[in-house]
Design a protein around this motif. Structure first.
Motif, PDB file in Angstrom:
ATOM      1  N   SER A 140       0.682  -1.355   0.066  1.00 57.74           N
ATOM      2  CA  SER A 140      -0.009  -0.023  -0.014  1.00 57.74           C
ATOM      3  C   SER A 140       0.707   1.426   0.026  1.00 57.74           C
ATOM      4  N   HIS A 141       0.514   2.114  -0.634  1.00 55.00           N
ATOM      5  CA  HIS A 141       1.254   3.599  -0.713  1.00 55.00           C
ATOM      6  C   HIS A 141       1.169   4.154   0.675  1.00 55.00           C
ATOM      7  N   GLU A 142       0.318   3.976   1.428  1.00 50.74           N
ATOM      8  CA  GLU A 142       0.272   4.472   2.784  1.00 50.74           C
ATOM      9  C   GLU A 142       1.468   3.989   3.605  1.00 50.74           C
ATOM     10  N   TYR A 143       1.791   2.874   3.290  1.00 55.65           N
ATOM     11  CA  TYR A 143       2.930   2.410   4.280  1.00 55.65           C
ATOM     12  C   TYR A 143       4.218   3.436   4.088  1.00 55.65           C
ATOM     13  N   PHE A 144       4.475   4.018   3.138  1.00 56.03           N
ATOM     14  CA  PHE A 144       5.665   5.168   2.780  1.00 56.03           C
ATOM     15  C   PHE A 144       5.385   6.235   3.701  1.00 56.03           C
ATOM     16  N   TYR A 145       4.202   6.575   3.642  1.00 56.44           N
ATOM     17  CA  TYR A 145       3.991   8.026   4.206  1.00 56.44           C
ATOM     18  C   TYR A 145       4.986   8.234   5.702  1.00 56.44           C
ATOM     19  N   SER A 146       4.757   7.451   6.484  1.00 57.01           N
ATOM     20  CA  SER A 146       5.577   7.472   7.669  1.00 57.01           C
ATOM     21  C   SER A 146       6.923   7.714   7.613  1.00 57.01           C
ATOM     22  N   LEU A 147       7.604   7.047   6.920  1.00 54.88           N
ATOM     23  CA  LEU A 147       8.962   7.071   6.541  1.00 54.88           C
ATOM     24  C   LEU A 147       9.274   8.259   5.956  1.00 54.88           C
ATOM     25  N   VAL A 148       8.591   8.856   4.863  1.00 55.44           N
ATOM     26  CA  VAL A 148       9.136  10.162   4.255  1.00 55.44           C
ATOM     27  C   VAL A 148       8.861  11.287   5.446  1.00 55.44           C
ATOM     28  N   ILE A 149       7.514  11.412   5.918  1.00 55.54           N
ATOM     29  CA  ILE A 149       7.444  12.421   6.949  1.00 55.54           C
ATOM     30  C   ILE A 149       8.436  12.288   8.090  1.00 55.54           C
ATOM     31  N   GLY A 150       8.682  11.143   8.635  1.00 53.85           N
ATOM     32  CA  GLY A 150       9.521  11.013   9.789  1.00 53.85           C
ATOM     33  C   GLY A 150      10.746  11.335   9.230  1.00 53.85           C
ATOM     34  N   LEU A 151      11.479  10.973   8.277  1.00 49.06           N
ATOM     35  CA  LEU A 151      12.770  11.591   8.058  1.00 49.06           C
ATOM     36  C   LEU A 151      12.876  13.091   7.679  1.00 49.06           C
ATOM     37  N   ALA A 152      11.956  13.424   7.087  1.00 41.78           N
ATOM     38  CA  ALA A 152      11.790  14.785   7.048  1.00 41.78           C
ATOM     39  C   ALA A 152      11.558  15.567   8.365  1.00 41.78           C
ATOM     40  N   ALA A 153      10.981  15.103   9.285  1.00 41.33           N
ATOM     41  CA  ALA A 153      11.039  15.767  10.760  1.00 41.33           C
ATOM     42  C   ALA A 153      12.261  15.664  11.192  1.00 41.33           C
ATOM     43  N   LEU A 154      13.165  14.588  11.136  1.00 44.53           N
ATOM     44  CA  LEU A 154      14.305  14.968  11.588  1.00 44.53           C
ATOM     45  C   LEU A 154      15.397  15.631  10.955  1.00 44.53           C
ATOM     46  N   THR A 155      15.022  16.379   9.988  1.00 47.56           N
ATOM     47  CA  THR A 155      15.779  17.459   9.426  1.00 47.56           C
ATOM     48  C   THR A 155      15.556  18.830   9.912  1.00 47.56           C
ATOM     49  N   THR A 156      14.657  18.996  10.785  1.00 48.10           N
ATOM     50  CA  THR A 156      14.150  20.332  11.362  1.00 48.10           C
ATOM     51  C   THR A 156      15.321  20.958  12.006  1.00 48.10           C
ATOM     52  N   SER A 157      15.412  22.180  11.813  1.00 47.73           N
ATOM     53  CA  SER A 157      16.404  23.214  12.462  1.00 47.73           C
ATOM     54  C   SER A 157      15.867  23.744  13.932  1.00 47.73           C
ATOM     55  N   GLU A 158      17.083  24.311  14.571  1.00 47.79           N
ATOM     56  CA  GLU A 158      16.470  24.912  15.958  1.00 47.79           C
ATOM     57  C   GLU A 158      15.209  25.793  15.710  1.00 47.79           C
ATOM     58  N   GLN A 159      15.255  26.628  15.022  1.00 48.97           N
ATOM     59  CA  GLN A 159      14.489  27.753  14.481  1.00 48.97           C
ATOM     60  C   GLN A 159      13.019  27.111  14.285  1.00 48.97           C
ATOM     61  N   GLY A 160      13.217  25.946  13.447  1.00 45.91           N
ATOM     62  CA  GLY A 160      11.947  25.048  12.877  1.00 45.91           C
ATOM     63  C   GLY A 160      11.242  24.433  14.018  1.00 45.91           C
ATOM     64  N   ALA A 161      12.156  23.964  14.935  1.00 47.49           N
ATOM     65  CA  ALA A 161      11.342  23.364  16.183  1.00 47.49           C
ATOM     66  C   ALA A 161      10.767  24.154  17.204  1.00 47.49           C
ATOM     67  N   ARG A 162      11.249  25.263  17.148  1.00 46.55           N
ATOM     68  CA  ARG A 162      10.430  26.319  18.027  1.00 46.55           C
ATOM     69  C   ARG A 162       9.316  26.702  17.402  1.00 46.55           C
ATOM     70  N   THR A 163       9.193  27.022  16.032  1.00 44.81           N
ATOM     71  CA  THR A 163       8.391  27.337  15.369  1.00 44.81           C
ATOM     72  C   THR A 163       7.106  25.918  15.416  1.00 44.81           C
ATOM     73  N   ALA A 164       7.832  24.926  15.121  1.00 39.30           N
ATOM     74  CA  ALA A 164       6.637  23.717  15.306  1.00 39.30           C
ATOM     75  C   ALA A 164       6.052  23.685  16.936  1.00 39.30           C
ATOM     76  N   LEU A 165       6.742  24.127  17.802  1.00 40.17           N
ATOM     77  CA  LEU A 165       6.239  23.860  19.176  1.00 40.17           C
ATOM     78  C   LEU A 165       4.978  24.986  19.429  1.00 40.17           C
ATOM     79  N   ARG A 166       5.359  26.427  18.827  1.00 32.97           N
ATOM     80  CA  ARG A 166       4.385  27.326  18.730  1.00 32.97           C
ATOM     81  C   ARG A 166       3.028  26.939  17.867  1.00 32.97           C
ATOM     82  N   VAL A 167       3.263  26.266  16.698  1.00 33.49           N
ATOM     83  CA  VAL A 167       2.055  26.228  16.075  1.00 33.49           C
ATOM     84  C   VAL A 167       1.292  24.997  16.567  1.00 33.49           C
ATOM     85  N   ALA A 168       2.009  23.898  17.390  1.00 34.87           N
ATOM     86  CA  ALA A 168       1.129  22.893  17.889  1.00 34.87           C
ATOM     87  C   ALA A 168       0.369  23.311  19.112  1.00 34.87           C
ATOM     88  N   ARG A 169       1.068  24.381  19.851  1.00 34.01           N
ATOM     89  CA  ARG A 169       0.347  25.111  21.115  1.00 34.01           C
ATOM     90  C   ARG A 169      -0.767  25.614  20.547  1.00 34.01           C
TER      91      ARG A 169
END
Length: 469
Positions: A140-169
C-alpha cells in the motif's frame, strides 16, 4: 466495458494525483527558498483540522456508544475525505522539500544522522519486511507516508523546532476550545454516557473533536506540555488555555491519560528544576520539613500494609470486583483477550509476524473481536504484526532515540523528556509508534523527532529558551 471504464478512471486518477504531487513538490521547493524553516513545521495545524472535520462530517451520536464501538469511531465524510487527501499531499510535498534541502545543505554536527538511520531501519523491520514476508503479504502507498514524513521531521532546524512548538500549542488550544464549544451547542457529538468513571455523580465521558476519550486525553496532555515549554506571553491567555486543557482532560475520564500527564509533569520538573530541587534539599532550614514528609510517608505505608495484611476492607474489595468497573480492572477492560490473540498470532509467525494488515476488518472477523483495532500494547502489537525482526528494529530505534535525547534532556524546559514519557506511557495500552500509516496517533512522535532534531546537546540557558508569542 464497465471493467475498462473502471480501470480507466482509476489509472486517470492515479496519473492526476502524480501530476499534482509533482507540482506540489516543485512549488514547495520554490517556496522553501524564501522560507528556510520549510512548511513541515506547520504539520500539527492540518492534522487537527482533519481530525475536527472528520468528527463534524461523521454525524455521530454518542448517546448510542455501542454503535460507535462497533463502527470504530468517526468515519470521514465526502468533504472530510478530500480534506484528508489534501493534507496528505501537503505533508508529502513539505517532506520532500525538507529532504531535498537536507541533501544539498552543508553538513552540520547536530544532524541526527544516526537517528535517521535507526528510524528507517525500524520502518523496514516493522513495515516493509513484514509486508513482503509476513503471513499475509500486502502493498500500500500508505506504508511509505510515515517513512518520508518521519525522515523529513528529523531535518528540522532549531528555529524550525521552536516554530513547530508554537504552532502545536496554538492548534491544540483551538482544537480543545472547539470541542468545549460543541459541548454546549451539540452535546451528543462530543459527550457519551459512562458508568465506570471516577468523578462522583458524573456519568459522562468527554470525546471532544477526537475519535474517543483515550485519543482526546493524550491531546490534552500534549497541549499542556507545549504550554509549559512555550507559554503564551499573555498571562490571562496562558491561564485560560491551561484551564481549558485541564478541564477537557478531566472530563475525558481517561485514567491512562491522567497517569501519563502526571508522569510527564514529574519528568519535566525533575529535568528542568533538578538544580533548584537539590539546593532546596541541601538547605538546612528546609531539613525539618523534609524529615516530616518522609516520616508521614513511612507511617502511611506502614498503616496500609497493616490494613492489607489484617484483611481490613476485604469485603469492600470483593464487592468492588463484582461490579463492572472491578471486572474491567481485573481483565484490563477485556484487553487480556486481545493480548492472548496477538501473542498467539506471533507464535504462529515468529519471524515477520502477520503483516501490516493485522487488525483490519478481515482479521477482526476471523478472530471474532470486531472492536480490536490494535493489540492495546505497543510491544505486543509489534510482535504480532512484525515478529522478531520488527521487535529488534523497534528496540534499536528506541535505544538510538534515548542516546540522542539524553544530552538534550533539558531542552525546551525538559519537553523532550515529557514527550518520550507520554509515548512510553501510551505504549502500555495503545500503539503510538505505529509506522504503517500516518494519522493523529503519529502527532506526538513526529513532534518529538522535530524537537530532538532541532535541540542542541548543551542545556539551553534562559536566553536560548523558545521565544514567546
Amino acid at each position: 466495458m464497465e471493467v475498462v471504464v473502471f480501470y480507466a478512471i482509476y489509472i486517470g486518477a492515479a496519473l492526476l494525483f502524480t501530476v499534482a504531487a509533482v507540482f506540489a513538490v516543485g512549488g514547495a521547493l520554490h517556496a522553501g527558498i524564501r522560507k528556510p524553516e520549510g512548511f513541515l513545521v506547520f504539520f500539527v495545524l492540518p492534522m487537527v483540522v482533519v481530525m475536527a472535520a472528520t468528527t463534524l462530517a461523521s454525524g455521530r451520536n454518542l448517546m448510542f456508544p455501542d454503535l460507535q464501538l462497533l463502527g470504530g469511531g468517526a468515519e470521514p465524510g465526502g468533504w472530510a475525505k478530500w480534506l484528508q487527501r489534501l493534507a496528505t499531499l501537503f505533508f508529502l510535498a513539505a517532506s520532500m522539500e525538507r529532504l531535498a534541502h537536507f541533501a544539498f545543505s552543508p553538513r552540520d554536527r547536530n544532524r541526527p544522522v544516526g537517528l535517521m538511520i535507526a528510524f528507517a531501519g525500524c520502518w523496514a523491520g516493522m513495515v516493509a519486511l513484514p509486508a513482503a514476508f509476513g503471513a499475509r503479504p500486502s502493498l500500500s502507498h500508505e506504508y511509505f507516508y510515515s517513512l518520508v514524513i518521519g525522515l523529513a521531521a528529523l531535518t528540522t532546524s532549531e528555529q524550525g523546532a521552536r516554530t513547530a512548538l508554537r504552532v502545536a500549542r496554538n492548534a491544540l488550544a483551538l482544537f480543545i476550545l472547539g470541542g468545549l464549544v460543541l459541548l454546549v451547542v451539540k452535546r451528543d457529538l462530543v459527550m457519551a454516557p459512562y458508568l465506570g468513571g471516577l468523578i462522583p455523580a458524573f456519568s459522562w465521558r468527554y470525546y471532544g473533536l477526537s475519535t474517543g476519550p483515550n485519543a482526546m486525553g493524550p491531546l490534552c496532555v500534549l497541549a499542556l506540555l507545549c504550554l509549559r515549554a512555550v507559554p503564551f506571553q499573555s498571562r490571562a491567555l496562558q491561564r485560560s488555555a491551561v484551564f481549558l486543557a485541564l478541564l477537557s482532560l478531566v472530563l475525558t475520564q481517561s485514567k491512562s491519560s491522567w497517569l501519563a500527564g502526571i508522569a510527564c509533569w514529574v519528568a519535566m520538573a525533575a529535568v528542568s528544576d533538578s538544580g533548584r530541587l537539590a539546593d532546596w534539599l541541601k538547605d538546612a532550614r528546609k531539613r525539618p520539613w523534609v524529615q516530616l514528609v518522609l516520616s508521614l510517608t513511612i507511617v502511611g505505608l506502614a498503616m496500609l500494609l497493616l490494613a492489607v495484611g489484617g484483611g481490613l476492607g476485604q469485603g469492600k474489595i470483593e464487592r468492588f470486583l463484582a461490579t463492572r468497573a472491578g471486572s474491567d480492572l481485573m481483565t484490563l477492560t477485556g484487553r487480556n483477550e486481545i493480548w492472548a490473540i496477538a501473542l498467539e498470532t506471533f507464535r504462529a509467525n515468529p519471524w515477520f509476524g502477520y503483516g501490516p494488515t493485522i487488525w483490519d476488518p478481515l482479521f477482526r472477523m476471523q478472530i471474532g473481536v470486531p472492536a480490536a483495532f490494535h493489540a492495546h500494547n505497543q510491544f505486543i502489537n509489534v510482535l504480532a504484526a512484525s515478529g522478531v525482526v520488527g521487535a529488534l528494529g523497534f528496540l534499536a530505534y528506541l535505544l538510538v532515540l534515548l542516546r540522542r535525547l539524553w544530552p538534550r534532556r533539558g531542552a525546551y524546559q525538559g519537553l523532550v523528556v515529557g514527550l518520550l514519557v507520554l509515548l512510553l506511557m501510551r505504549s502500555i495500552s495503545e500503539v503510538p509508534f505505529n509506522l504503517s500509516g500516518f494519522g493523529s496517533e503519529s502527532l506526538a512522535q513526529m513532534l518529538l523527532l522535530m524537537v530532538l532534531a532541532g535541540a542542541s546537546a548543551a542545556r539551553p540557558t534562559a536566553s536560548e529558551q523558545p521565544t514567546q508569542r
